[in-house]
Design a protein around this motif. Structure first.
Motif, PDB file in Angstrom:
ATOM      1  N   ARG A 190       0.803  -1.221   0.000  1.00  0.00           N
ATOM      2  CA  ARG A 190       0.000   0.000   0.000  1.00  0.00           C
ATOM      3  C   ARG A 190       0.836   1.271   0.000  1.00  0.00           C
ATOM      4  NH1 ARG A 190      -3.857  -0.878   5.046  1.00  0.00           N
ATOM      5  NH2 ARG A 190      -1.853  -1.566   5.890  1.00  0.00           N
ATOM      6  N   LYS A 191       2.146   1.147   0.241  1.00  0.00           N
ATOM      7  CA  LYS A 191       2.986   2.335   0.354  1.00  0.00           C
ATOM      8  C   LYS A 191       3.541   2.809  -0.990  1.00  0.00           C
ATOM      9  CE  LYS A 191       5.959   2.585   3.593  1.00  0.00           C
ATOM     10  NZ  LYS A 191       7.121   2.289   4.469  1.00  0.00           N
ATOM     11  N   GLY A 192       3.828   1.863  -1.867  1.00  0.00           N
ATOM     12  CA  GLY A 192       4.491   2.228  -3.107  1.00  0.00           C
ATOM     13  C   GLY A 192       5.998   2.280  -2.919  1.00  0.00           C
ATOM     14  N   VAL A 193       6.680   2.981  -3.813  1.00  0.00           N
ATOM     15  CA  VAL A 193       8.142   3.062  -3.788  1.00  0.00           C
ATOM     16  C   VAL A 193       8.541   4.527  -3.905  1.00  0.00           C
ATOM     17  CG1 VAL A 193      10.289   2.221  -4.790  1.00  0.00           C
ATOM     18  CG2 VAL A 193       8.201   0.840  -4.992  1.00  0.00           C
ATOM     19  N   SER A 194       9.269   5.031  -2.923  1.00  0.00           N
ATOM     20  CA  SER A 194       9.653   6.437  -2.912  1.00  0.00           C
ATOM     21  C   SER A 194      11.016   6.655  -3.570  1.00  0.00           C
ATOM     22  CB  SER A 194       9.703   6.968  -1.478  1.00  0.00           C
ATOM     23  OG  SER A 194      10.883   6.515  -0.822  1.00  0.00           O
ATOM     24  N   HIS A 195      11.338   7.916  -3.799  1.00  0.00           N
ATOM     25  CA  HIS A 195      12.633   8.289  -4.375  1.00  0.00           C
ATOM     26  C   HIS A 195      13.781   7.783  -3.512  1.00  0.00           C
ATOM     27  CE1 HIS A 195      14.485  10.767  -7.536  1.00  0.00           C
ATOM     28  NE2 HIS A 195      15.388  11.141  -6.649  1.00  0.00           N
ATOM     29  N   TYR A 196      13.572   7.731  -2.202  1.00  0.00           N
ATOM     30  CA  TYR A 196      14.601   7.220  -1.306  1.00  0.00           C
ATOM     31  C   TYR A 196      14.609   5.703  -1.237  1.00  0.00           C
ATOM     32  CZ  TYR A 196      15.218  12.032   0.348  1.00  0.00           C
ATOM     33  OH  TYR A 196      15.477  13.382   0.433  1.00  0.00           O
ATOM     34  N   ASP A 197      13.427   5.089  -1.384  1.00  0.00           N
ATOM     35  CA  ASP A 197      13.377   3.628  -1.442  1.00  0.00           C
ATOM     36  C   ASP A 197      14.163   3.106  -2.635  1.00  0.00           C
ATOM     37  OD1 ASP A 197      11.697   3.262   0.792  1.00  0.00           O
ATOM     38  OD2 ASP A 197       9.884   3.522  -0.418  1.00  0.00           O
ATOM     39  N   GLU A 198      14.197   3.876  -3.711  1.00  0.00           N
ATOM     40  CA  GLU A 198      14.861   3.446  -4.941  1.00  0.00           C
ATOM     41  C   GLU A 198      16.351   3.193  -4.741  1.00  0.00           C
ATOM     42  OE1 GLU A 198      11.684   6.290  -7.240  1.00  0.00           O
ATOM     43  OE2 GLU A 198      13.821   6.800  -7.300  1.00  0.00           O
ATOM     44  N   VAL A 199      16.928   3.813  -3.711  1.00  0.00           N
ATOM     45  CA  VAL A 199      18.353   3.585  -3.421  1.00  0.00           C
ATOM     46  C   VAL A 199      18.530   2.945  -2.049  1.00  0.00           C
ATOM     47  CG1 VAL A 199      19.250   5.363  -4.953  1.00  0.00           C
ATOM     48  CG2 VAL A 199      18.586   5.991  -2.620  1.00  0.00           C
ATOM     49  N   ASP A 200      17.458   2.319  -1.537  1.00  0.00           N
ATOM     50  CA  ASP A 200      17.516   1.573  -0.282  1.00  0.00           C
ATOM     51  C   ASP A 200      17.975   2.440   0.894  1.00  0.00           C
ATOM     52  OD1 ASP A 200      17.162  -0.850   1.160  1.00  0.00           O
ATOM     53  OD2 ASP A 200      19.334  -1.222   1.116  1.00  0.00           O
ATOM     54  N   LEU A 201      17.539   3.690   0.910  1.00  0.00           N
ATOM     55  CA  LEU A 201      17.946   4.592   1.987  1.00  0.00           C
ATOM     56  C   LEU A 201      17.491   4.090   3.352  1.00  0.00           C
ATOM     57  CD1 LEU A 201      19.209   7.433   2.639  1.00  0.00           C
ATOM     58  CD2 LEU A 201      16.863   8.293   2.635  1.00  0.00           C
ATOM     59  N   HIS A 202      16.299   3.489   3.401  1.00  0.00           N
ATOM     60  CA  HIS A 202      15.753   3.050   4.683  1.00  0.00           C
ATOM     61  C   HIS A 202      16.237   1.662   5.093  1.00  0.00           C
ATOM     62  CE1 HIS A 202      13.191   6.550   4.695  1.00  0.00           C
ATOM     63  NE2 HIS A 202      12.692   6.227   3.516  1.00  0.00           N
ATOM     64  N   ARG A 203      16.971   0.992   4.203  1.00  0.00           N
ATOM     65  CA  ARG A 203      17.565  -0.324   4.513  1.00  0.00           C
ATOM     66  C   ARG A 203      16.522  -1.316   5.015  1.00  0.00           C
ATOM     67  NH1 ARG A 203      21.160   3.724   3.134  1.00  0.00           N
ATOM     68  NH2 ARG A 203      23.328   3.066   3.395  1.00  0.00           N
ATOM     69  N   ARG A 204      15.417  -1.430   4.313  1.00  0.00           N
ATOM     70  CA  ARG A 204      14.396  -2.398   4.703  1.00  0.00           C
ATOM     71  C   ARG A 204      13.586  -2.814   3.488  1.00  0.00           C
ATOM     72  NH1 ARG A 204      11.836   2.381   7.364  1.00  0.00           N
ATOM     73  NH2 ARG A 204      10.165   3.119   5.986  1.00  0.00           N
ATOM     74  N   ARG A 205      12.924  -3.939   3.634  1.00  0.00           N
ATOM     75  CA  ARG A 205      12.038  -4.449   2.591  1.00  0.00           C
ATOM     76  C   ARG A 205      10.893  -3.472   2.386  1.00  0.00           C
ATOM     77  NH1 ARG A 205      11.399  -9.573   0.469  1.00  0.00           N
ATOM     78  NH2 ARG A 205       9.340 -10.045  -0.412  1.00  0.00           N
ATOM     79  N   LEU A 206      10.425  -3.330   1.156  1.00  0.00           N
ATOM     80  CA  LEU A 206       9.372  -2.372   0.859  1.00  0.00           C
ATOM     81  C   LEU A 206       8.022  -2.807   1.402  1.00  0.00           C
ATOM     82  CD1 LEU A 206      10.315  -1.628  -2.868  1.00  0.00           C
ATOM     83  CD2 LEU A 206      10.895  -0.262  -0.849  1.00  0.00           C
TER      84      LEU A 206
END
Length: 278
Positions: free
Chosen positions: A235-251
């Motif tokens: 339900r969250k989608g993929v953010s600009h920061y998720d694209e480079v694994d900034l949060h270091r977690r599974r989407l």
């Protein structure tokens, strides 16, 4: 795709993977701007290098650094070319380098992830604010980026380059090299709360340009062979920061065919390059 595929599932690319980060990020020895992605690729047999350019350097200055980094990688490995994987502004740095700095014969492919190839209508509007105010904010940002290691930060020049008319001119003067394979990917957030670091930019860009990854809409990032819009399986989608694994977690938890793990996305990306003989 519940788990990362085993190494034996992958044909390794002929040429090394060369990662080029976007604006505001840097490549450090211990902490890189791509999260767990390079380590995961190396563990699966791929050779990975980094661009080492400034976070907020101009396109021209960063392209010069990328050229030296690629020539160094080629000298170290003895390979003929590299496969560039670039995020955000890194794609513009890479395109400039390929076309204007004579690196077309050293690059097999350029894959861009959320790169503003066509500029940003949101930036067009933001730059209507009084120039002295915008330049002051950019000057403060330059000081901060110098502390992080940038040699020649030019935040205002970089932001101005994202205007749609400036990018139209850039595209006209920077044609694709015929011997290089170009392709692009787009992502989107599903809700404003999908990434707490980008909730406000997401709302602003959504108001002006529609669905986006927190900074850029899909229509702005299409270049070469467009590989589609990735909205994520949750339900969250993929953010600009998720694209480079900034949060270091599974989407998200895998619920369909869309991306649930950014690590799997890059493994599949690398596998597809290998399948094309790159």
């Amino acid at each position: 795709m519940e788990q990362i595929k085993e190494k034996t599932d992958y044909k390794i690319t002929k040429y090394p993977l060369f990662f080029v980060h976007g604006m505001g990020l840097r490549d450090y020895r211990r902490i890189n701007s791509w999260g767990r992605i390079p380590k995961t690729l190396r563990e699966n047999g791929f050779t990975v290098f980094h661009g080492m350019q400034d976070g907020n350097g101009s396109i021209e200055d960063n392209a010069a650094v990328l050229k030296e980094s690629i020539l160094s990688a080629i000298g170290e490995t003895g390979c003929e070319k590299v496969n560039i994987i670039a995020h955000s502004k890194g794609g513009l740095d890479s395109r400039y380098m390929i076309t204007h700095l004579g690196l077309a014969d050293k690059v097999a492919s350029l894959t861009t992830v959320a790169t503003p190839h066509h500029g940003s209508q949101t930036v067009d509007r933001l730059l209507r604010f009084p120039a002295p105010l915008v330049k002051f904010g950019c000057a403060i940002t330059d000081l901060f980026m110098r502390l992080l290691g940038d040699k020649k930060p030019r935040t205002y020049a970089v932001i101005r380059h994202f205007k749609t008319d400036v990018m139209k001119e850039f595209n006209a003067k920077t044609p694709d090299a015929p011997q290089v394979y170009y392709r692009s990917y787009a992502f989107t957030m599903q809700h404003w709360y999908s990434d707490i670091l980008l909730w406000l930019p997401h709302l602003v860009v959504r108001h002006i340009e529609g669905e986006n990854d927190g900074l850029l809409p899909p229509k702005a990032v299409k270049w070469g062979e467009f590989m589609g819009v990735y909205r994520g399986s949750g339900r969250k989608g993929v953010s600009h920061y998720d694209e480079v694994d900034l949060h270091r977690r599974r989407l998200s938890i895998q619920t369909g065919s869309q991306t649930a793990d950014i690590l799997q996305f890059y493994l599949d990306l690398a596998k597809s390059l290998a399948g094309k003989g790159f």
